[in-house]
Design an enzyme around this catalytic site. Sequence first.
Site, PDB file in Angstrom:
ATOM      1  N   GLU A   7       0.927  -1.206  -0.015  1.00  0.00           N
ATOM      2  CA  GLU A   7      -0.009   0.161   0.018  1.00  0.00           C
ATOM      3  C   GLU A   7       0.861   1.328  -0.109  1.00  0.00           C
ATOM      4  O   GLU A   7       0.458   2.449  -0.613  1.00  0.00           O
ATOM      5  CB  GLU A   7      -1.088   0.051   1.065  1.00  0.00           C
ATOM      6  CG  GLU A   7      -1.770   1.316   1.111  1.00  0.00           C
ATOM      7  CD  GLU A   7      -3.035   1.133   2.396  1.00  0.00           C
ATOM      8  OE1 GLU A   7      -3.472   2.210   2.620  1.00  0.00           O
ATOM      9  OE2 GLU A   7      -3.321   0.035   2.417  1.00  0.00           O
ATOM     10  N   LYS A   8       1.973   1.564   0.641  1.00  0.00           N
ATOM     11  CA  LYS A   8       2.766   2.073   0.638  1.00  0.00           C
ATOM     12  C   LYS A   8       4.450   2.187   0.962  1.00  0.00           C
ATOM     13  O   LYS A   8       4.613   0.665   0.872  1.00  0.00           O
ATOM     14  CB  LYS A   8       2.456   3.116   1.917  1.00  0.00           C
ATOM     15  CG  LYS A   8       2.594   2.435   3.334  1.00  0.00           C
ATOM     16  CD  LYS A   8       2.273   3.151   4.595  1.00  0.00           C
ATOM     17  CE  LYS A   8       0.794   3.643   4.547  1.00  0.00           C
ATOM     18  NZ  LYS A   8      -0.217   2.436   5.175  1.00  0.00           N
ATOM     19  N   ASP A 103      -2.942  -2.586   3.071  1.00  0.00           N
ATOM     20  CA  ASP A 103      -3.276  -2.475   4.580  1.00  0.00           C
ATOM     21  C   ASP A 103      -4.397  -3.624   4.940  1.00  0.00           C
ATOM     22  O   ASP A 103      -5.237  -3.504   4.251  1.00  0.00           O
ATOM     23  CB  ASP A 103      -3.459  -1.013   5.260  1.00  0.00           C
ATOM     24  CG  ASP A 103      -2.198  -0.193   5.142  1.00  0.00           C
ATOM     25  OD1 ASP A 103      -1.104  -0.973   5.386  1.00  0.00           O
ATOM     26  OD2 ASP A 103      -2.315   1.017   5.723  1.00  0.00           O
ATOM     27  N   ASP A 105      -7.415  -3.704   6.140  1.00  0.00           N
ATOM     28  CA  ASP A 105      -8.643  -3.062   6.203  1.00  0.00           C
ATOM     29  C   ASP A 105      -9.523  -2.799   5.181  1.00  0.00           C
ATOM     30  O   ASP A 105      -8.890  -3.256   3.937  1.00  0.00           O
ATOM     31  CB  ASP A 105      -8.490  -1.834   7.209  1.00  0.00           C
ATOM     32  CG  ASP A 105      -7.579  -0.598   6.382  1.00  0.00           C
ATOM     33  OD1 ASP A 105      -7.619  -0.847   5.363  1.00  0.00           O
ATOM     34  OD2 ASP A 105      -7.350   0.517   7.114  1.00  0.00           O
ATOM     35  N   TYR A 331      -0.439  -2.813  13.527  1.00  0.00           N
ATOM     36  CA  TYR A 331      -1.226  -2.102  12.583  1.00  0.00           C
ATOM     37  C   TYR A 331      -2.152  -1.210  13.416  1.00  0.00           C
ATOM     38  O   TYR A 331      -3.232  -1.897  14.016  1.00  0.00           O
ATOM     39  CB  TYR A 331      -1.960  -2.831  11.681  1.00  0.00           C
ATOM     40  CG  TYR A 331      -2.885  -2.199  10.622  1.00  0.00           C
ATOM     41  CD1 TYR A 331      -2.056  -1.247   9.604  1.00  0.00           C
ATOM     42  CD2 TYR A 331      -4.324  -2.135  10.765  1.00  0.00           C
ATOM     43  CE1 TYR A 331      -3.070  -0.580   8.815  1.00  0.00           C
ATOM     44  CE2 TYR A 331      -4.868  -1.517   9.827  1.00  0.00           C
ATOM     45  CZ  TYR A 331      -4.388  -0.645   8.998  1.00  0.00           C
ATOM     46  OH  TYR A 331      -5.256   0.295   8.018  1.00  0.00           O
ATOM     47  N   ARG A 333      -4.767   1.317  12.703  1.00  0.00           N
ATOM     48  CA  ARG A 333      -6.001   1.572  12.068  1.00  0.00           C
ATOM     49  C   ARG A 333      -7.201   0.440  12.244  1.00  0.00           C
ATOM     50  O   ARG A 333      -7.802   0.281  11.451  1.00  0.00           O
ATOM     51  CB  ARG A 333      -5.994   1.960  10.709  1.00  0.00           C
ATOM     52  CG  ARG A 333      -4.952   3.355  10.576  1.00  0.00           C
ATOM     53  CD  ARG A 333      -5.017   3.818   9.243  1.00  0.00           C
ATOM     54  NE  ARG A 333      -4.368   4.970   9.027  1.00  0.00           N
ATOM     55  CZ  ARG A 333      -4.655   6.020   8.598  1.00  0.00           C
ATOM     56  NH1 ARG A 333      -5.943   6.315   8.410  1.00  0.00           N
ATOM     57  NH2 ARG A 333      -3.853   7.082   8.370  1.00  0.00           N
TER      58      ARG A 333
END
Length: 645
Positions: A7-8, A103, A105, A331, A333
């Site tokens: 994701e990043k 991520d 989610d 993680y 979030r």
Amino acid sequence: MKLYIAEKPSLARAIVDALPKPHRKTEGCIHVGNGDIVSWCIGHLLTQVDPEAYNADFKRWKFEHLPIIPENWKLKSVTRTSKQLTLLKKLIKQADQLVHVGDPDREGQLLVDEVIHFSGTKGNKLKQVERCLINDLTINAVKRSLQNLRSNQEFIPLSTSALARTRADWLYGLNLTRVYTLQAQKSGYQGVISVGRVQTPLLGLVVRRDKEIENFVSKPFYEVEAHLITDQQNGSESFTAKWKPSEACAKYQDVDGRVIVKGLADNVAQRISKQDAIVKSFIAKNKKQIAPLPYNLSSLQIDAARRYNYSAQQVLDVCQALYERHKLITYPRSDSRYLPRNHHSQAKAVVQAIAKNEQSLIDAVKGADLAIKGRAWNDAKVDAHHAIIPTDTNKPLGSLDDMSQNIYDLIARQYLAQFYPDYSYAECVAEIEICNGLFVSKAKAKLRDGWKVLFNIQDKDTFLPKLLKGQHLFCNKGEVIEKNTKPPCSFNDATLLAAMSNISRFVKNDSLKKILKETDGLGTEATRAGIIELLFKRQFLKRSGKIIQATEVGIKLIESLPEQLTLPDMTAEWEMQLNAISEKQRTYHSFMQPLQAQLNSLVANAIMAGPQGLVNLTNGADNNLRYARKKGRRRTANKKVKKFS
């Protein structure tokens, strides 16, 4: 060649560290020793197209265009990251196998899925995409995740849920912002009336609370206490009991059951004075209170606000750094407060790391019993991500700022609490009859601190004499205690987050309130901090010490809109339905079709109502709502509308 899509960049670096060497970095990706490649997104590489991409006429804001509902949704690249998207599309076509490492989610799932689909991936290659769920960026944890890949097909409902939310927010924000802005312009107002399905009800919560406090009139109410003594011949003991009014007294009580007629209270106090009493029941029990679960993001933000007065955004920013840069927590979030059962085997390494990282927790670690395996370990309540806990990384906290140390300390103590025994206490409840009236007395005394020792919680012990059913007592005096009702408290960071997390308490529709679960909230774990900050940036909210209040312009905005748009009912119902999509209990179309019908109705009603309701914004609205005029009215509005959720 296997392509890992993170994701990043920070997540990509953690993946690379767990893969074979040598590593060779090129533009936008890293080649690893076995021939595989790791690349990354930079947040969302794709975004919804502007309305004029569907029809050039939509560039001008007109009533007759509304509502704008695309038949075939389109995405476009984000300008600043278009180069990375071009590279990813090339690598995806070259790869034999794709691994989705967004991520863990809803948003992370959609973010990478969008890129894979936008690149034209189809057939078996699409079906064979693997999913890697990484909750912990330490190298051992990443290696474990890479060894436990799952089929990305399992997460289609999660991605569909995120897609439905994104499109619903676009439809709602764009159409309602346009229709109310056009109506306001008829009244002479030249700014943009931004309406969002989460931000507007949240602002409405604060406005209504502020008005409730402003209009509050304190009223007296009355309680009656009986001052009782036991057998005087054998050494009497004294205690008090509170009157519990019968149903016959309902007409003298307010909606909360408080007696509001002083004459009634005086009469009861006089009647019971110097009278015999009898114990109708006496129940003494030993009770336990289990440790609170590990944190999810909202519960951590709430505790940090209560203890340190940190804002939700501050906590989220610190957590991201503790997770990505320092690798000290998992993680952040997360909306889960549970852990996988197999994670219990890592407890020893985690608590040892806590002791090395934070000297003040050495004794707490020594007191932990790792044999305890309580309710926190529950596979049935863990899917894409688990609760926020410390990692097994050894990194003394002295190099971190105070805020980071405080957040780590909160997370560590909450985790250690899982290895402490229950808090236990003795509770006694006595029901006493005096002159046919019922009086109740309660007492509670600590038996064992248990997990509460970690938090320095000191509960005050209260006591009752040992009583027996049928025992005779004497009421020495009845006393009227006069009290006054108090206004509700203004919102602060902790209580506003708590309201967003448990929105059913603020839902007006009784039937919907019954349907909503306590866990259905306004916004998501990942978005709540940003939504609150957005309202501050737009100067709809302000701070006064710890208190959060609506500004004058925020109040006028809520007063100008139909009540339906300012209540959390619809948004809370949406969140419940989106969650049902992610759990395979609802389909995309069963959510979107009624929503579009509702949107048609909302727009039609707004047009029919005319500009009359928006006059307040024209009269005395300050520069807070006029930012669009400074940047080019409609051009700016087109950009802003994408962020109205």
